[in-house]
Design a protein around this motif. Sequence first.
Motif, short mmCIF file in Angstrom:
data_model
loop_
_atom_site.label_atom_id
_atom_site.label_comp_id
_atom_site.label_asym_id
_atom_site.label_seq_id
_atom_site.Cartn_x
_atom_site.Cartn_y
_atom_site.Cartn_z
N SER A 99 13.50 10.37 -3.10
CA SER A 99 12.85 10.26 -1.80
C SER A 99 11.35 10.20 -2.02
O SER A 99 10.87 10.45 -3.14
CB SER A 99 13.21 11.46 -0.92
OG SER A 99 12.64 11.34 0.37
N VAL A 100 10.61 9.84 -0.99
CA VAL A 100 9.15 9.80 -1.12
C VAL A 100 8.56 11.00 -0.38
O VAL A 100 9.22 11.67 0.41
CB VAL A 100 8.57 8.48 -0.56
CG1 VAL A 100 9.02 7.31 -1.40
CG2 VAL A 100 8.94 8.27 0.90
N LEU A 137 9.12 11.15 -5.03
CA LEU A 137 8.24 10.17 -5.66
C LEU A 137 6.96 10.02 -4.84
O LEU A 137 6.95 10.26 -3.63
CB LEU A 137 8.93 8.81 -5.74
CG LEU A 137 10.24 8.76 -6.54
CD1 LEU A 137 10.98 7.46 -6.25
CD2 LEU A 137 9.97 8.90 -8.03
N PRO A 138 5.87 9.59 -5.48
CA PRO A 138 4.63 9.38 -4.74
C PRO A 138 4.73 8.15 -3.84
O PRO A 138 5.55 7.25 -4.06
CB PRO A 138 3.60 9.15 -5.85
CG PRO A 138 4.41 8.58 -6.97
CD PRO A 138 5.73 9.27 -6.92
N SER A 164 0.82 -1.20 0.00
CA SER A 164 0.00 0.00 0.00
C SER A 164 0.86 1.26 0.00
O SER A 164 0.56 2.24 -0.69
CB SER A 164 -0.92 0.00 1.23
OG SER A 164 -1.60 1.22 1.35
N SER A 165 1.96 1.22 0.74
CA SER A 165 2.80 2.40 0.88
C SER A 165 3.70 2.64 -0.32
O SER A 165 3.82 3.77 -0.81
CB SER A 165 3.67 2.28 2.14
OG SER A 165 2.87 2.25 3.29
N TYR A 166 4.34 1.57 -0.83
CA TYR A 166 5.46 1.79 -1.74
C TYR A 166 5.35 1.15 -3.12
O TYR A 166 6.25 1.30 -3.94
CB TYR A 166 6.76 1.33 -1.07
CG TYR A 166 7.12 2.16 0.14
CD1 TYR A 166 7.03 3.55 0.09
CD2 TYR A 166 7.53 1.57 1.33
CE1 TYR A 166 7.35 4.32 1.19
CE2 TYR A 166 7.85 2.33 2.43
CZ TYR A 166 7.77 3.71 2.37
OH TYR A 166 8.08 4.47 3.46
N ARG A 167 4.25 0.46 -3.41
CA ARG A 167 4.12 -0.06 -4.77
C ARG A 167 4.10 1.08 -5.77
O ARG A 167 4.79 1.03 -6.80
CB ARG A 167 2.87 -0.93 -4.90
CG ARG A 167 2.64 -1.38 -6.34
CD ARG A 167 1.58 -2.45 -6.47
NE ARG A 167 0.94 -2.41 -7.77
CZ ARG A 167 0.17 -3.35 -8.27
NH1 ARG A 167 -0.08 -4.45 -7.56
NH2 ARG A 167 -0.40 -3.23 -9.45
N SER A 168 3.37 2.13 -5.48
CA SER A 168 3.29 3.27 -6.41
C SER A 168 4.65 3.95 -6.55
O SER A 168 4.98 4.49 -7.61
CB SER A 168 2.25 4.28 -5.94
OG SER A 168 2.57 4.79 -4.64
#
Length: 396
Positions: free
Chosen positions: A130-131, A161-162, A28-32
């Motif tokens: 970075s996110v 990044l998103p 949920s957090s980092y696939r995008s």
Amino acid sequence: MAPVLQEPVSLLLLPALQLPSTPASLKSSYRSTFEALLPKLIQPNTQTTSRLDVAIVLSPSYPVTPSISRTAIFPLIQTLLAQTYSLICSVGALTKVDLDFPGGLDALSGPIVDIQTFTSASRPYQTIYSVEGETAEAHLMSVITALQSRQGVIAPPVQRLPCGPAILHPGSTVSPYADDGPVEVHKSVAVGGTFDHLHIGHKLLLTATVLLAEPSAASSRDKTPRHITIGITGDALLVNKKYGSVVESWSTRQGRAAEFVESILVFHRDGDSIKKTEYINEPGPNGKVVRVTYGDDISINYTEIVDPFGPTITDENITALVISGETRAGGKAVNDRRKEKGWKELEVFEVDVLDAGVGLDESEMDNKQEKQSFESKISSTEIRRRLHEAQTNASE
């Protein structure tokens, strides 16, 4: 296969989720994040492999202090690494980004270091990614500040990044690390494999091995160096491998394993100044060794193995063995042989198998093509098949 040209490395700073977390939270957090990043790093129509260092910044919920041994935190950290690599593999399958293949991406993460140590190495980062979010921004500023504190260093450009929201699971009472009594500290750790066409599954296994070897605390009187034994299957045992014409030689496999281990283990402004390499070729089993030492703290033996046991039954000082779930029987066989010799059994540490379910949805898991694409990224046989076909097509 000749070494592949590699561009300067990119760095992704990725905040570890607060514990307790689940694979669903990671997805949920980092696939995008990885969906946006991986295609960006690929250079189309070239044989150049781009490299991505993934620095996972641990949250305060991870009990990592000098007083807690690597043995105690091993299950927690290896799970974090396995899930992160699984997510990268999954997104690679979805976005059709090759991993560890000419024209693709070489992604890696490493064991535990602090930010000052991490930034002390002269890594040619082309871009820092970075996110979005307050925590990530604080981590980014810490890294930028540490880089700029080094004389003459200009921090590379930053891109954000998103990311998505974590799935929270409040109220869990699961212990975040192994605290069920005293644990043995391991200074001499072993692992074995073919390591042909080094891929992301191999990287996880090697990273876990490096993680387990206990460094000496600055305040400790015990300055015994870490000793890591990496057994690499000899050429004679691989003659019947499928697509054998593109199996890498022992020297190539050893060199690539050593290059990877150094990239995740040695953080020094001038790594070559503390590095010493010895080439040993003695008669008898386990006599062919490339021994690499870094200062007084780290010694690594890359040993040619000609049987299923390797140095684990000729070196009594080894105390721990790192295996994958697929080689569990091998760990038992080693300890049976050590018992026969009257030696202490090795403590066996198992590394998770990379899991497509960490990053793929159920519908995607049911898609045969996407599942096969994931599996191909952790298969030396599949890499050899593609290289063999490319060679065949080029000769026609």
